[in-house]
Enzyme design. Structure first.
Site, PDB file in Angstrom:
ATOM      1  N   MET A 174     108.844 -12.086  97.329  1.00 14.86           N
ATOM      2  CA  MET A 174     110.179 -12.036  98.189  1.00 14.86           C
ATOM      3  C   MET A 174     110.645 -10.642  97.803  1.00 14.86           C
ATOM      4  SD  MET A 174     112.256 -15.630  98.220  1.00 14.86           S
ATOM      5  CE  MET A 174     112.251 -17.096  99.467  1.00 14.86           C
TER       6      MET A 174
ATOM      7  N   ALA B 266     116.400 -15.236  83.778  1.00 13.33           N
ATOM      8  CA  ALA B 266     115.974 -14.282  83.663  1.00 13.33           C
ATOM      9  C   ALA B 266     115.036 -13.072  84.398  1.00 13.33           C
ATOM     10  CB  ALA B 266     115.334 -13.771  81.914  1.00 13.33           C
TER      11      ALA B 266
ATOM     12  N   HIS C 273     102.831  19.354  84.110  1.00 20.30           N
ATOM     13  CA  HIS C 273     103.103  19.547  82.172  1.00 20.30           C
ATOM     14  C   HIS C 273     103.889  20.031  82.438  1.00 20.30           C
ATOM     15  CE1 HIS C 273     103.190  19.221  78.568  1.00 20.30           C
ATOM     16  NE2 HIS C 273     103.408  20.466  78.505  1.00 20.30           N
TER      17      HIS C 273
END
EC number: 1.8.1.4
Length: 476
Positions: free
Chosen positions: A329, A192, A455
């Protein structure tokens, strides 16, 4: 044919091709050797990242995200599309086109920067009488080069499970995972990590039932605990099944199915039958073709080329960068090392700050972080203050329809220096750059809080998280 160069780079992945270009910019006569080729034998520089890693995976993630949006979210915007059909061959073809564009782009950059490219396998062939290195090129056309400096950037390859080699049909590495010819009904993933989560996400969106088996007891143990929990909750809601703390047993592969026996976190024996299995349990450095032993190039116990903090090997004027040496890596880490080494060869002072290398997982929600996690800093008994801000309270995220996740800033309790930033949510991969910049300049959470952010933007979540460090968030 014998050609003399100031610098020869072996490998044209992110570390190699960038090193070659930077060395050429600095006035060196440079050659770059790379063995990647398509079925017709045409060169495909770019290494794992361009050919079977970063670039093609992002192309598939983008296409599968469009498919997911069309199937499940367009209606929220008042867009009715009727029946949505998947043309997988077109989707894969688009990915291949994106890859080729990057391959061709690198070849163009070599030409633009006067880097001589050699297609084939580069290897050490001893030393010349003047002390320079002899490098052989084995390919369609064999060549012999000599170089004052050599940069090794041969990258890494996927690690296979013991007694279960990749056939790229049923048992897949990252390579095979990118070109499954039909959406499997059931897909298993072992690991995972970044590759497992990204590839699992792609095929889940396209219709596969995906189960990810992870040996570590905690999900995304390298990430901040809050981020990992939020991401795991989001993935579960999407239907991505993730089991942690498993111990893999026997795996049997036939022409049609793969059956994985494993022990779950509670110690119960389980069995998972899938149509395809992706194995993503890490990568190992690729040094097999270098002829390293014959010239005495030193490797460590894990097979990485041994280098010092400047990427110098034990051999004079031989350097190594990227996946083939210590450190994360990551393509961008390899690029930075490539630039730094080229500059050191030219007498400059190349710089790589390992403390500000960002990490990104391009799932949905995206996950990105830089610096240390809260659990790491607590283990160091560092006094810290933290601030978080949810995308649920961000106007742009609401407008996008993607309010999952949050931004989190960790600062030193006394100096306010930013020690880590962790983001899970929309466009985290882009938002993390501001945090990297702040940390590179030893900035404080107050600096982020005082900077005017446009914004409505997602970047305001980072500003608000910085404000929250001082318990003064404005919009939550």
């Amino acid at each position: 044919m014998s050609s003399q160069f100031d610098v020869v780079v072996i490998g044209a992945g992110p570390g190699g091709y960038i090193a070659a270009i930077r060395a050429a910019q600095l006035g060196k006569k440079v050659a770059c050797i790379d063995a990647w080729a398509d079925e017709a034998g045409n060169p495909k520089p770019g290494g794992t990242c361009t050919n079977v890693g970063c670039i093609p995976s992002k192309a598939l993630l983008q296409s599968s995200e469009h498919f997911e949006q069309a199937n499940h979210h367009f209606a929220e915007h008042g867009i009715e599309v009727g029946s949505v059909k998947l043309k997988l061959d077109t989707l894969i073809g688009r990915k291949d086109t994106v890859v080729k564009q990057n391959n061709d782009g690198i070849l163009y950059l070599f030409k633009k920067n006067k880097v001589t490219f050699f297609a084939g396998v580069g290897a050490f062939d001893g030393k010349a009488e003047d002390g320079s290195w002899k490098i052989s090129v084995t390919g369609k056309k064999n060549d012999s080069l000599t170089a004052t400096h050599v940069i090794v950037a041969t990258g890494s390859v996927a690690r296979a499970l013991p007694n279960l080699p990749f056939d790229e049909k049923q048992v897949l590495s990252n390579d095979g995972a990118l070109r499954i010819p039909a959406v499997p009904k059931k897909l298993g993933v072992i690991g995972a990590g970044v590759i497992g989560l990204e590839m699992g996400s792609v095929w889940r969106r396209l219709g596969a039932e995906v189960t990810i088996l992870e040996a570590m007891p905690d999900f995304l143990a390298a990430a901040d605990v809050q981020v990992a929990k939020e991401a795991q909750k989001a993935f579960a809601k999407q239907g991505l099944k993730i089991e942690t703390g498993v111990k893999i047993g026997d795996i049997k592969a036939t022409a049609k199915t793969v059956t994985i026996a494993y022990t779950d976190a509670k110690g119960a024996e389980q069995s998972l039958a899938v149509d395809k299995l992706i194995v993503s349990i890490g990568r190992v450095p690729f040094t097999g073709n270098l002829n390293a032993d014959n010239v005495g190039l030193k490797l460590d116990e894990r097979g990485f080329i041994t280098v010092d903090e400047e990427c110098k090997t034990n051999l004079p004027n031989v350097w190594a960068v990227g996946d083939v040496v210590r450190g994360p890596m990551l393509a961008h880490k390899a690029e930075e090392e490539g630039v730094a080494v080229a500059e050191r060869i030219a007498g400059q002072h190349g710089h790589v700050n390992f403390d500000t290398i960002p990490w990104v997982i391009y799932t949905s929600p995206e996950i990105a972080w830089v610096g240390k996690t809260e659990q790491q800093l607590k283990a160091e008994k560092r006094e810290i203050r933290t601030g978080s801000f949810p995308f649920l309270a961000n106007g742009r995220a609401r407008a996008l329809g993607d309010t999952t996740g949050f931004a989190k800033v960790i600062a030193d309790a006394k100096t306010d220096e930013v020690l880590g930033v962790h983001i899970v949510g929309p466009m985290a991969s882009e938002l993390i750059a501001e945090a990297v910049t702040i940390m590179e300049f030893k900035g404080a959470s107050e600096d982020i809080a005082r900077i005017c952010h446009a914004h409505p933007t997602l970047s305001e979540a980072l500003k608000e998280a910085a404000l929250a460090v001082d318990k003064r968030a404005l919009n939550f």
